[in-house]
Design a protein around this motif. Structure first.
Motif, PDB file in Angstrom:
ATOM      1  N   THR A 207      49.124 -13.824  20.923  1.00 51.27           N
ATOM      2  CA  THR A 207      48.741 -14.820  19.932  1.00 51.27           C
ATOM      3  C   THR A 207      47.906 -14.163  18.844  1.00 51.27           C
ATOM      4  O   THR A 207      47.012 -13.366  19.134  1.00 51.27           O
ATOM      5  N   ALA A 208      48.217 -14.478  17.616  1.00 52.57           N
ATOM      6  CA  ALA A 208      47.484 -13.876  16.500  1.00 52.57           C
ATOM      7  C   ALA A 208      46.002 -14.214  16.618  1.00 52.57           C
ATOM      8  O   ALA A 208      45.629 -15.371  16.769  1.00 52.57           O
ATOM      9  N   GLY A 209      45.194 -13.193  16.565  1.00 58.22           N
ATOM     10  CA  GLY A 209      43.743 -13.367  16.641  1.00 58.22           C
ATOM     11  C   GLY A 209      43.086 -12.456  15.632  1.00 58.22           C
ATOM     12  O   GLY A 209      43.707 -12.016  14.668  1.00 58.22           O
ATOM     13  N   GLU A 210      41.835 -12.137  15.879  1.00 65.14           N
ATOM     14  CA  GLU A 210      41.127 -11.330  14.899  1.00 65.14           C
ATOM     15  C   GLU A 210      41.540  -9.860  14.935  1.00 65.14           C
ATOM     16  O   GLU A 210      41.419  -9.161  13.946  1.00 65.14           O
ATOM     17  N   PHE A 211      42.048  -9.397  16.088  1.00 63.98           N
ATOM     18  CA  PHE A 211      42.205  -7.966  16.244  1.00 63.98           C
ATOM     19  C   PHE A 211      43.291  -7.683  17.274  1.00 63.98           C
ATOM     20  O   PHE A 211      43.302  -8.277  18.362  1.00 63.98           O
ATOM     21  N   VAL A 212      44.245  -6.813  16.950  1.00 65.30           N
ATOM     22  CA  VAL A 212      45.282  -6.405  17.905  1.00 65.30           C
ATOM     23  C   VAL A 212      45.374  -4.888  17.903  1.00 65.30           C
ATOM     24  O   VAL A 212      45.035  -4.225  16.917  1.00 65.30           O
ATOM     25  N   GLU A 213      45.806  -4.331  19.036  1.00 71.00           N
ATOM     26  CA  GLU A 213      45.942  -2.885  19.137  1.00 71.00           C
ATOM     27  C   GLU A 213      47.062  -2.534  20.102  1.00 71.00           C
ATOM     28  O   GLU A 213      47.488  -3.345  20.928  1.00 71.00           O
ATOM     29  N   PHE A 214      47.537  -1.278  20.001  1.00 74.06           N
ATOM     30  CA  PHE A 214      48.597  -0.793  20.881  1.00 74.06           C
ATOM     31  C   PHE A 214      48.514   0.727  20.945  1.00 74.06           C
ATOM     32  O   PHE A 214      48.267   1.387  19.927  1.00 74.06           O
ATOM     33  N   THR A 215      48.730   1.275  22.148  1.00 72.93           N
ATOM     34  CA  THR A 215      48.659   2.722  22.360  1.00 72.93           C
ATOM     35  C   THR A 215      49.941   3.209  23.016  1.00 72.93           C
ATOM     36  O   THR A 215      50.459   2.570  23.941  1.00 72.93           O
ATOM     37  N   ALA A 216      50.441   4.344  22.539  1.00 70.42           N
ATOM     38  CA  ALA A 216      51.617   4.966  23.148  1.00 70.42           C
ATOM     39  C   ALA A 216      51.540   6.476  22.942  1.00 70.42           C
ATOM     40  O   ALA A 216      50.901   6.961  22.000  1.00 70.42           O
ATOM     41  N   THR A 217      52.221   7.218  23.830  1.00 66.52           N
ATOM     42  CA  THR A 217      52.206   8.685  23.791  1.00 66.52           C
ATOM     43  C   THR A 217      53.471   9.205  23.119  1.00 66.52           C
ATOM     44  O   THR A 217      54.590   8.759  23.433  1.00 66.52           O
ATOM     45  N   ALA A 218      53.296  10.155  22.217  1.00 61.31           N
ATOM     46  CA  ALA A 218      54.431  10.729  21.489  1.00 61.31           C
ATOM     47  C   ALA A 218      55.273  11.590  22.422  1.00 61.31           C
ATOM     48  O   ALA A 218      54.753  12.492  23.075  1.00 61.31           O
ATOM     49  N   PRO A 219      56.573  11.347  22.495  1.00 63.56           N
ATOM     50  CA  PRO A 219      57.444  12.142  23.366  1.00 63.56           C
ATOM     51  C   PRO A 219      57.753  13.520  22.770  1.00 63.56           C
ATOM     52  O   PRO A 219      57.414  13.800  21.611  1.00 63.56           O
ATOM     53  N   ALA A 220      58.372  14.356  23.561  1.00 64.24           N
ATOM     54  CA  ALA A 220      58.768  15.688  23.097  1.00 64.24           C
ATOM     55  C   ALA A 220      59.653  15.574  21.864  1.00 64.24           C
ATOM     56  O   ALA A 220      60.491  14.671  21.759  1.00 64.24           O
ATOM     57  N   GLY A 221      59.462  16.473  20.931  1.00 68.82           N
ATOM     58  CA  GLY A 221      60.246  16.472  19.706  1.00 68.82           C
ATOM     59  C   GLY A 221      59.624  15.693  18.574  1.00 68.82           C
ATOM     60  O   GLY A 221      60.125  15.712  17.441  1.00 68.82           O
ATOM     61  N   THR A 222      58.517  15.014  18.827  1.00 68.04           N
ATOM     62  CA  THR A 222      57.863  14.196  17.797  1.00 68.04           C
ATOM     63  C   THR A 222      57.158  15.076  16.765  1.00 68.04           C
ATOM     64  O   THR A 222      56.449  16.011  17.116  1.00 68.04           O
ATOM     65  N   THR A 223      57.350  14.748  15.498  1.00 64.64           N
ATOM     66  CA  THR A 223      56.579  15.379  14.418  1.00 64.64           C
ATOM     67  C   THR A 223      55.915  14.339  13.520  1.00 64.64           C
ATOM     68  O   THR A 223      55.084  14.681  12.694  1.00 64.64           O
ATOM     69  N   ALA A 224      56.295  13.059  13.673  1.00 63.65           N
ATOM     70  CA  ALA A 224      55.727  11.992  12.838  1.00 63.65           C
ATOM     71  C   ALA A 224      55.794  10.683  13.602  1.00 63.65           C
ATOM     72  O   ALA A 224      56.539  10.552  14.586  1.00 63.65           O
ATOM     73  N   VAL A 225      54.991   9.724  13.134  1.00 61.72           N
ATOM     74  CA  VAL A 225      54.990   8.407  13.756  1.00 61.72           C
ATOM     75  C   VAL A 225      54.843   7.352  12.665  1.00 61.72           C
ATOM     76  O   VAL A 225      54.140   7.557  11.678  1.00 61.72           O
TER      77      VAL A 225
END
Length: 819
Positions: free
Chosen positions: A108-126
């Motif tokens: 539900t939309a609130g004041e603050f949202v966040e999300f974390t994920a790990t970059a897989p092999a081969g990543t150079t940008a996100v």
């Protein structure tokens, strides 16, 4: 930083998607716009209306660089009646999607949202993806890596602690001054033509951070005494580079002060050394290009460790030395190196204070400047007539004692007069003269110097308009002033083209408005940066060296050295150009408030004693009355360097090193316990024998008091005052012989964990609940970072911040680093 992160440029840098890794549907090509509704950063937010047929839609940011294997966290402000999700799209070098990952479910939309994920092999940008269902407003999208170096925080025109006057390779009269550097940027020798006020050359002093003393020898060589890489540098005017001559021939030395030269080219100097490392007391040394370094004369005293001022007097062929922090004056015969104690000539004001800080000599006179060195009226200039008696022994007679003279004393004698400035005069701070023969003092209103000169020099400017010798001074901000006694010519000007220098940092805090504030070492100043916004960093050239900063209510409080003051400011006042407000001077001979704690209607402080004193202090600023109460004798021969509170008790961590000079009286630290209800102060013995200090304190969510003490983790029940935990968790992270008041810090995080930082070692964390349950830090203990750090604070996003490598800030994302 995400391009157009707050949508002030409309949707530039963003592409419409379905919000879950796919392209936008045909029905949604015009379903996203921008407007003021929901804006939290500046004026604009993105508007997801969520009306049929486009109930669900999304946006994808432009990519930023990323590293495979590292975890990234994205944050956004969200509002509205719908739901929102965040995702990360990891890309390879060709821009192809390696992996797209999103929140498991929309929130539900609130004041603050966040999300974390790990970059897989081969990543150079996100790239960041926003998903919206129904009506949602999103603004201020930010992303962070596990570790982010924010770079220098305070960058300003160079500031100066040392100055001398002489001649360059073209025989021009010039000033030599050293701009203070840092761990990454060497100190810079700045050469300025006095008559044109133009910088003619700058020369790096590679390896040195700064200097308190400069001298030009008769052969033209310029010598600089330095710190960080402490020792003697030499520079030949016109050369592009300086050269390091060597370190002092004194065991345990760590700083160079008071360079002075004799006609044969011998350089005399003083310094400071750490008594805990074997420095036996105030000493002198000499250097000659033909014979090298040697100790000069005996150790002057073992009750003081600073030989702050040195001056060679030619008529009597003598070397004079002023010491602190227990003030004294010695005169030494240059040939025999025999020294005589002339301290009794200094008078009660100086002898009852801390320093002999400045010396000039010549024409048979020695000018001694001493007192508390704060230039507020508690310093004096003593003029001595020196010579030899019939037996050839050194003699000195007191000619005058002039109260109120300000930094750094007077010029040498020029045609029978010395020149100086005084405290508590008009804002123009005019020069004064004193005739050493007649005893007449005059104010020179036509020479409004307006500066606290690093030195007042006597030099022939070799110009008809400036006949004979002129008085020349230079202050810490590169204001140059010159006065010619014969012609009356005078100027005062701010020298341009001073190199920009980054300032080392001494403390930091998360401000009430969410930005991170830092204070500069030695030269003061404030830096401020918005979390995860590298385009919002600023320097404010206000405020002194704050040993500690904390935020309480809508103000940032500072413990300021050397005045031992509690100062404070609101962010808006600094943005508007004001200086921090002085709330109180804590008194009781204190000068370094190393700990601050806002609690109830008070800001508590712990402090280290001023130079020459051996008792620290604990006290508080009453926020209702504005008055400070300071307790020193109750603390004893300790400093209080850490504070926390639990209920109506305030706890302080003691350190047997009560001040920066001297050796400990006691052998073990203690925990101070102050009962707010009764006003009683008690000392609680530590549960581990031999601990000299409690370096950091904090309180967990259930009120348990936690202490870090030289690698040990301690926990206390605040009700029973019984120790419930004592475990050595970081046996390799031990302080040196002298323990700084800023050795470590700890803070409770919103995630329930406690995070700590140890100077020069790194950052660690543990789960207090797990420790209490299992009886050991065990598996919950984790070192998040190893390296040179100082202090720790937590921003509104939950990121950790610490001073890193002197001038920089390091941001640590615990979501990406805690296992």
């Amino acid at each position: 930083m995400i391009q157009n992160h707050s949508f002030e440029e409309g949707l530039a840098g963003w592409t419409q998607t379905n919000g879950r890794g796919g392209p936008a549907s045909k029905q949604c090509t015009s379903a996203v716009s921008t407007g003021s509704d929901g804006a939290t950063d500046l004026q604009t937010a993105v508007q997801f209306e969520g009306a049929p047929p486009c109930v669900t839609s999304g946006l994808l940011s432009s990519p930023v660089d990323a590293v495979a294997g590292e975890a990234y966290t994205v944050f956004a402000d969200a509002s509205g009646s719908g739901k929102v999700s965040l995702g990360l799209r990891f890309l390879d070098e060709a821009g192809a999607v390696v992996e797209s990952t999103h929140s498991e479910r929309m929130g539900t939309a609130g004041e603050f949202v966040e999300f974390t994920a790990t970059a897989p092999a081969g990543t150079t940008a996100v790239a960041v993806e926003i998903g919206a269902q129904k009506q949602v407003r999103v603004d201020d999208v930010r992303i962070t890596a596990p570790y982010t170096n924010l770079g220098p925080q305070i960058t300003r025109r160079g500031t100066f602690l040392a100055m001398a006057a002489g001649y360059d390779e073209n025989d021009r009269a010039v000033t030599f001054a050293v701009a203070t550097g840092n761990a990454h940027q060497p100190a810079v020798l700045v050469v300025t033509d006095i008559l044109t006020q133009e910088v003619t050359q700058t020369v790096d002093l590679v390896g040195a951070t700064g200097s308190w003393t400069i001298e030009q020898a008769p052969d033209g060589t310029v010598y600089v005494g330095t710190y960080q890489r402490h020792g003697l540098y030499a520079w030949t005017p016109g050369d592009e580079e300086s050269r390091f001559v060597g370190t002092l021939p004194l065991s345990g030395s760590g700083m160079v002060y008071g360079l002075s030269s004799s006609p044969d080219g011998t350089i005399y100097g003083g310094g400071w050394g750490e008594p805990a490392n074997g420095y036996e007391g105030a000493q002198l040394w000499s250097y000659h290009p033909d014979s090298g370094f040697s100790k000069f004369g005996p150790t002057l005293t073992t009750s003081a460790y600073y030989t702050r001022a040195v001056a060679y007097e030619e008529e009597s062929d003598s070397v004079w030395a002023g010491v602190g922090t227990r003030p004294g004056l010695w005169g030494c015969e240059a040939e025999t190196e025999e020294c005589t104690d002339f301290s009794a000539l200094l008078g009660e004001m100086i002898l009852g204070s801390t320093w002999v800080y400045g010396l000039t000599a010549g024409d048979g006179y020695v000018q001694v400047w001493g007192g508390d060195s704060n230039s507020t009226g508690n310093d004096a200039l003593v003029i001595l007539k020196v010579g030899r008696d019939d037996a050839g022994d050194l003699t000195a007679e007191k000619v005058a004692e002039i109260p109120g003279v300000i930094f750094n004393g007077s010029s040498p004698v020029i045609d029978g007069k010395v020149y100086y400035a005084k405290a508590n005069t008009s804002p123009e701070i005019p020069l004064y003269s004193y005739d050493v023969e007649t005893g007449v003092e005059e104010v020179i209103n036509d020479a409004p110097a307006g500066i606290f000169a690093r030195q007042w020099e006597a030099i022939d400017l070799r110009d008809p308009a400036w006949p004979g010798e002129s008085v020349v001074g230079w202050n810490s901000g590169a204001w140059l002033a010159a006065y010619n006694p014969e012609s009356g010519n005078f100027f005062r000007t701010l020298v341009e083209d001073i190199p920009m220098m980054s300032t080392g940092l001494i403390s930091l805090t998360a401000g009430p408005e969410g930005r991170i504030w830092s204070s500069g070492y030695l030269t003061g100043g404030l830096g401020v940066v918005t979390p995860m916004r590298d385009d919002r960093q600023a320097t404010y050239v206000v405020g002194g060296q704050a040993e500690y900063m904390t935020t309480y209510g809508d103000r940032v409080y500072q413990g300021v050295y050397p005045a031992g003051q509690i100062q404070s400011f609101t962010p808006d006042s600094i943005y508007d150009g004001a200086r921090p407000r002085v709330d109180c001077t804590i008194g009781q001979d204190q000068n370094r408030p190393y700990a601050l704690l806002g609690h109830g209607d008070r800001v508590y402080y712990g402090s280290q004693a001023g130079y020459g004193h051996d008792m620290g202090a604990f006290g508080w600023l009453d926020l209702e009355t504005g008055e400070c109460t300071t307790m020193s004798e109750e603390v004893g021969h300790h400093s209080i360097n850490a504070l926390t509170a639990s209920g109506d008790k305030v706890f302080g961590g003691s350190n047997i090193y009560y001040a920066w000079d001297g050796l400990p009286v006691d052998s073990e630290g203690y925990l101070l316990v102050f009962d707010e209800a009764t006003g009683e102060l008690d000392k609680l013995a530590l549960p581990v024998d031999g601990l000299r200090s409690v370096n950091a304190l904090t309180t967990d969510a259930d009120g348990t008091v936690w202490a870090y003490a030289e690698g040990w983790l301690l926990a206390l029940d605040p009700e029973t005052l019984e120790w419930i935990q004592a475990e050595e968790i970081l046996p390799e992270w031990k302080p040196g012989e002298r323990i700084s008041g800023s050795h470590a810090s700890m803070a409770l995080h919103p995630d329930g964990r406690i995070y700590g930082q140890v100077a020069h070692e790194g950052v660690f964390t543990f789960d207090p609940a797990a420790v209490k349950e299992t009886g050991s830090a065990g598996s919950s203990l984790q070192v998040l970072y190893e390296g040179n750090t100082l202090w720790l604070t937590i921003d509104e996003y939950g990121n950790l911040w610490t001073i890193h490598d002197s001038t920089q800030l390091l941001r640590i994302n615990p979501r990406a680093t805690v296992a």
